[in-house]
Scaffold this motif. Structure first.
Motif: not given
Length: 88
Positions: A63-74
């Motif tokens: 429901t909210m975009p993920v911050p770039t620093e936390l985005d990724g495979s995890q």
């Protein structure tokens, strides 16, 4: 700090968030995936734990975009939500 001590601390923090919903989401994620984590994965999780629960939950359910620093495979694994035991 050695790996086992670090994982124990992360587990405690994951399961003691303040709300039952956050405990299930973040603690359940930890229980499912932590055994295979690299140092980089643990660093990511520590960064996630520093965030507000409502934000983490919003990122997990999309429901909210993920911050770039936390985005990724995890985060992609977290967004699957298949690690939450709804019978508890």
């Amino acid at each position: 700090m050695d790996r086992e001590t670090r994982l124990k601390r992360l587990k405690f923090r994951a399961w003691h968030r303040g709300t039952r919903e956050a405990d299930f989401l973040i603690g359940g994620f930890f229980d499912r995936y932590a055994s295979g984590w690299s140092v980089t994965d643990m660093d990511w999780f520590e960064q996630l734990l520093a965030e507000d629960d409502v934000d983490v939950m919003a990122w997990a359910i999309g429901t909210m975009p993920v911050p770039t620093e936390l985005d990724g495979s995890q985060m992609e694994l977290m967004q699957q939500l298949d690690y939450i035991d709804a019978t508890k």
